[in-house]
Design an enzyme around this catalytic site. Sequence first.
Site, PDB file in Angstrom:
ATOM      1  N   LYS A 130       0.818  -1.217   0.000  1.00 16.51           N
ATOM      2  CA  LYS A 130       0.000   0.000   0.000  1.00 16.51           C
ATOM      3  C   LYS A 130       0.851   1.265   0.000  1.00 16.51           C
ATOM      4  CE  LYS A 130      -4.387  -1.411   1.979  1.00 16.51           C
ATOM      5  NZ  LYS A 130      -5.414  -1.038   2.948  1.00 16.51           N
ATOM      6  N   ARG A 139     -17.999   1.635   6.874  1.00 17.04           N
ATOM      7  CA  ARG A 139     -18.520   2.985   6.658  1.00 17.04           C
ATOM      8  C   ARG A 139     -19.680   2.974   5.679  1.00 17.04           C
ATOM      9  NH1 ARG A 139     -12.627   4.719   5.447  1.00 17.04           N
ATOM     10  NH2 ARG A 139     -13.268   3.460   3.711  1.00 17.04           N
TER      11      ARG A 139
END
Length: 177
Positions: free
Chosen positions: A42, A91
């Site tokens: 990442k 979320r």
Amino acid sequence: MKKAAIYPGTFDPVTFGHIDIINRALEIFDRLYVAVANNTSKAPIFSTDERVEFIRRATQNKKNIIVEAFDGLVVKYATAKRTNVMIRGIRATSDFDYEFQMALTNRKLDESIQTVFLISSERHFYLSSTLIREIARLGGRIKDFVPPYVEQKLIERIESSGCSPVPIRSSRGRRPE
């Protein structure tokens, strides 16, 4: 019987949304391992040690929390910590699709693994580390999204990378207040 859980993630950087999930998980479980992934794929802006330290500072007044880095599969980390519960924050429905896939994959790797999804509070529903890094890179204020020391370190990191925050201009050519 005491029950422990793991909250794994990259946390680059830790946000108030992450801290909210940590606090809520501590209300449910006797011990929480916040497992900071050493995930170089990442390309994190902060080192693993820095991310661990940010979370330790953010949770310094909490009991029964262990913050540490890990490499490799989170299911192997869970086995080493003698727990089979993973906490994941959700979320939006797009988070659920990804997290559902990961939960099923983890269970396939180790059938004892259980994933507990905690829905983000509405105050932090829109927060993501990626969004916060982008706001900071573009010169926006991030103090409402991260602890003060994280804000300071993120701004310093952006400036030291030779990529000073871009001043935001209004349509009239003035910086908004």
